[in-house]
Scaffold this motif. Structure first.
Motif, PDB file in Angstrom:
ATOM      1  N   ASP A  59       0.822  -1.222   0.000  1.00  8.77           N
ATOM      2  CA  ASP A  59       0.000   0.000   0.000  1.00  8.77           C
ATOM      3  C   ASP A  59       0.852   1.265   0.000  1.00  8.77           C
ATOM      4  N   LEU A  60       2.164   1.121  -0.124  1.00 10.71           N
ATOM      5  CA  LEU A  60       3.060   2.270  -0.131  1.00 10.71           C
ATOM      6  C   LEU A  60       3.475   2.600  -1.558  1.00 10.71           C
ATOM      7  N   TYR A  61       3.666   3.887  -1.825  1.00 11.92           N
ATOM      8  CA  TYR A  61       4.195   4.270  -3.132  1.00 11.92           C
ATOM      9  C   TYR A  61       5.055   5.517  -2.988  1.00 11.92           C
ATOM     10  N   CYS A  62       5.910   5.703  -3.992  1.00 14.09           N
ATOM     11  CA  CYS A  62       6.777   6.880  -4.027  1.00 14.09           C
ATOM     12  C   CYS A  62       7.028   7.233  -5.485  1.00 14.09           C
ATOM     13  N   MET A  93      -3.725   4.110  -0.761  1.00 14.78           N
ATOM     14  CA  MET A  93      -2.283   4.141  -1.002  1.00 14.78           C
ATOM     15  C   MET A  93      -1.638   5.274  -0.199  1.00 14.78           C
ATOM     16  N   ILE A  94      -0.461   5.014   0.356  1.00 15.96           N
ATOM     17  CA  ILE A  94       0.237   5.982   1.208  1.00 15.96           C
ATOM     18  C   ILE A  94       1.528   6.424   0.518  1.00 15.96           C
ATOM     19  N   ASN A  95       1.679   7.732   0.340  1.00 14.81           N
ATOM     20  CA  ASN A  95       2.875   8.292  -0.270  1.00 14.81           C
ATOM     21  C   ASN A  95       3.990   8.358   0.781  1.00 14.81           C
ATOM     22  N   VAL A  96       5.142   7.754   0.470  1.00 13.72           N
ATOM     23  CA  VAL A  96       6.278   7.745   1.405  1.00 13.72           C
ATOM     24  C   VAL A  96       7.521   8.304   0.714  1.00 13.72           C
ATOM     25  N   SER A  97       8.574   8.506   1.485  1.00 11.00           N
ATOM     26  CA  SER A  97       9.825   9.053   0.958  1.00 11.00           C
ATOM     27  C   SER A  97      10.578   7.978   0.160  1.00 11.00           C
ATOM     28  N   PRO A  98      11.511   8.402  -0.696  1.00  6.94           N
ATOM     29  CA  PRO A  98      12.326   7.421  -1.432  1.00  6.94           C
ATOM     30  C   PRO A  98      13.069   6.458  -0.508  1.00  6.94           C
ATOM     31  N   ALA A  99      13.572   6.948   0.626  1.00  6.47           N
ATOM     32  CA  ALA A  99      14.286   6.074   1.567  1.00  6.47           C
ATOM     33  C   ALA A  99      13.350   4.998   2.126  1.00  6.47           C
TER      34      ALA A  99
END
Length: 128
Positions: A59-62, A93-99
């Motif tokens: 559910d994570l995306y970047c 969907m949850i927007n996260v950092s590249p790291a």
């Protein structure tokens, strides 16, 4: 006109309709790129402006910014226009950092590797 010539003409015509539109490009290695199509040639090599790679893990995306990006045509699997009127992703969907997305990718890879190694260790049981 030969079949190859007709195929090139069709490809060029269809890509021309995507010029200056926001596209999703799926590559052979599984990467998903988003950007505005600015140019292409007879080999389906393409130039995306404002390109980013969309990485999805569960559910994570970047969206990792790439800037002006040249794509070799032989690596393209699918090109599709994005509907700017609709949300690009489901609301869960949850927007996260590249790291964070890289960490999630590594965890997913490690889990897949572990599953594969466990399956190899259990082959001798022949449970089928």
């Amino acid at each position: 006109m030969s079949w190859a010539g007709a195929e090139e003409l069709f490809l060029s015509t269809s890509l021309a309709s995507y010029l200056d539109k926001k596209l999703l490009v799926l590559l052979r290695d599984g990467r998903k790129l988003l950007g505005i199509l600015r140019s292409f040639d007879q080999f389906a090599n393409a130039v995306l402006e404002g390109a980013c790679e969309r990485v999805i893990v569960g559910d994570l995306y970047c969206d990792i910014s790439l800037g002006l990006y040249v794509i070799r045509g032989e690596n393209v699997v699918l090109i599709g226009e994005l509907d700017l009127e609709r949300d690009e992703l489901p609301s869960h969907m949850i927007n996260v950092s590249p790291a964070e997305i890289r960490k999630a990718q590594k965890a997913e890879r490690d889990a897949t590797d572990l599953k594969g190694s466990m399956r190899k260790r259990m082959e001798f049981l022949d449970l089928d």
